[in-house]
Design an enzyme around this catalytic site. Sequence first.
Site, short mmCIF file in Angstrom:
data_model
loop_
_atom_site.label_atom_id
_atom_site.label_comp_id
_atom_site.label_asym_id
_atom_site.label_seq_id
_atom_site.Cartn_x
_atom_site.Cartn_y
_atom_site.Cartn_z
N ASP A 210 0.83 -1.20 0.00
CA ASP A 210 0.00 0.00 0.00
C ASP A 210 0.87 1.26 0.00
O ASP A 210 1.85 1.33 0.74
CB ASP A 210 -0.88 -0.03 1.26
N GLU A 271 1.95 -0.54 -5.05
CA GLU A 271 0.99 0.51 -5.41
C GLU A 271 1.75 1.81 -5.29
O GLU A 271 1.98 2.31 -4.18
CB GLU A 271 -0.20 0.52 -4.45
C1 BGC Z 1 -5.31 2.30 -0.66
C2 BGC Z 1 -6.46 3.14 -0.26
C3 BGC Z 1 -6.16 3.72 1.11
C4 BGC Z 1 -4.82 4.44 1.13
C5 BGC Z 1 -4.34 4.67 2.52
C6 BGC Z 1 -4.25 3.35 -0.78
O1 BGC Z 1 -3.71 3.76 -1.81
O2 BGC Z 1 -5.49 1.59 -1.84
O3 BGC Z 1 -7.66 2.45 -0.30
O4 BGC Z 1 -7.16 4.63 1.44
O5 BGC Z 1 -3.83 3.71 0.50
O6 BGC Z 1 -3.93 3.47 3.10
#
Ligand code: BGC
Length: 550
Positions: A210, A271
């Site tokens: 994340d 991500e």
């Molecule tokens: C997740 C989101 C989340 C954020 C904070 C991201 O990019 O995919 O859903 O709100 O990180 O953890």
Amino acid sequence: MTDTRRDWWRDAVIYQVYIRSFADGDGDGLGDVEGIRSRLPYLRDLGVDAIWINPWYPSPMADAGYDVADYRDVEPVFGTLEQAERLLREAHELGLKVFLDIVPNHTSDEHPWFQEALSAGPGSDARGRYHFRAGRGEAGEQPPTDWRSTFGGSAWTRVTEPDGSPGEWYLHLFDVKQPDLNWTRKDVRDEFLDVLRFWFDRGVDGFRIDVAHSLTKDMGYPDLGLEEEGVLDSPDRSNHAHWDRDDVFHIYEEWRELADSYDPARAFVAEAWVYSSERLAHYVAPGVLHTAFNFDFVRAPWSAGPLREVIDTTMASHATVGAPATWVLSNHDITRHVTRYARLEQVAGADIHTGDWEVDVELGRRRGRAAALLMLALPGGAYVYQGDELALEEVTDLPDEVLQDPVWERSGHTLRGRDGCRVPIPWTGSGPSLGFGDGVPWLPQPHHWAELSVAAQEGVEGSTLELYRTALRLRRELDALGDGPMHWIDSAAGVLAFRRDPGFVCVVNIGGAPAELPPHEELLVSSAPLEGGRLPVDAAAWLSTGPGPE
Ligand code: BGC
């Protein structure tokens, strides 16, 4: 059949299970581990290689589970650790690998570390695990920097000290209940290595990381010089104070070493919302992470030129580091692609839930089907977000009172947030939640989703579900697909056509008129019926061309 290749992740198709909204096993209106377990055969039959499950850890749910209070357990509303272990075993028995979601940028404010930091007071070792700072202004009443929370408002919140006085501020790039960790601390780094080990030892095959690009910060805490209230971000992020800094890669080198020490080797997908393909390539360089979502593909409008450009830059940047590309159309944070492509005006970067667009949802579904064939024919790996295979659209008319995304509150009710892509998926045409479970679903489903349910599409020729099944089956059968090179072939304006060897061509018509197909032996699959042998507008086809050129 289980894929035993060490580098299976180079061309895997991974299905994103948004646990709250996938399948509800106990009728409380929220999806859970038992729900996922009951639907594993569906996922095997769909033909994906793996699943990625969004955070299932104990959490106060201030951000739908991305606020983790305990990284080594399962949230009781989702199930138990024992059930999770059974899910892992059964998935493996069906030949499916399982990724979890690790949230290393921040913990929940209810995590024991943060609670300890609050009570230990300024200057304590416990506060050092987070970013606590004195405020500015005469009495420290102003935030330490101008950094903004991604969800709106300042990224700093002031605490009340144990003696009741107004105290220090702590950093949270997301919700106030998601304090950012200080990754210069060895105990923070060690803790996460240990958490990874905890799940790897239980058979987890990998992790989605994340906000992988935000863990490290400029510890001098400089102002960003953001002028306007509400400016969340800027594409120019060179040497940014808290996004995409080079020092983040050291963390992932350690993680990679750990993943490689397992047999079979575990894998990661980052991500990382970075703003150039070259930057993304740093995340997947040798010795760093395995894969990273290519969000440039998401940001591209439904238009041949920009799509081709994204594909070319992605292939070129990933080639410099020998990494496969990772394609994605939708996820739980962005407007579903059916709705993005439904907009009559197609513009770049319109991936989030803003704006007032004129849409034709059926057109979006048609384009979404073509996009799926495009994505699954490209070299590398791909992600399918639950409901993509049913052609679900974004739910844009959720009543205000059901909205749960913190974005809604933090933006002062100016941004509706991400709930519209998180609505529980329809399995059948009837019942209180269209087969999602026996209870009232946590977000209401549109009535017409009965016609898009799994039951309504299963075995129906020409349905989107059958299109995905066919494409995923072909992807497994054909040597040409998955990892490897691609070659553009000449085509009319607005038509994307490329060859994959041996003997495969993908054609996507985003032009203004039906397109002639290149010479071929067999039409393998198309996203819409051909018209007089030609490929209609907003459709894609996979062709077999026999033995390719030498
Ligand atoms: C997740 C989101 C989340 C954020 C904070 C991201 O990019 O995919 O859903 O709100 O990180 O953890």
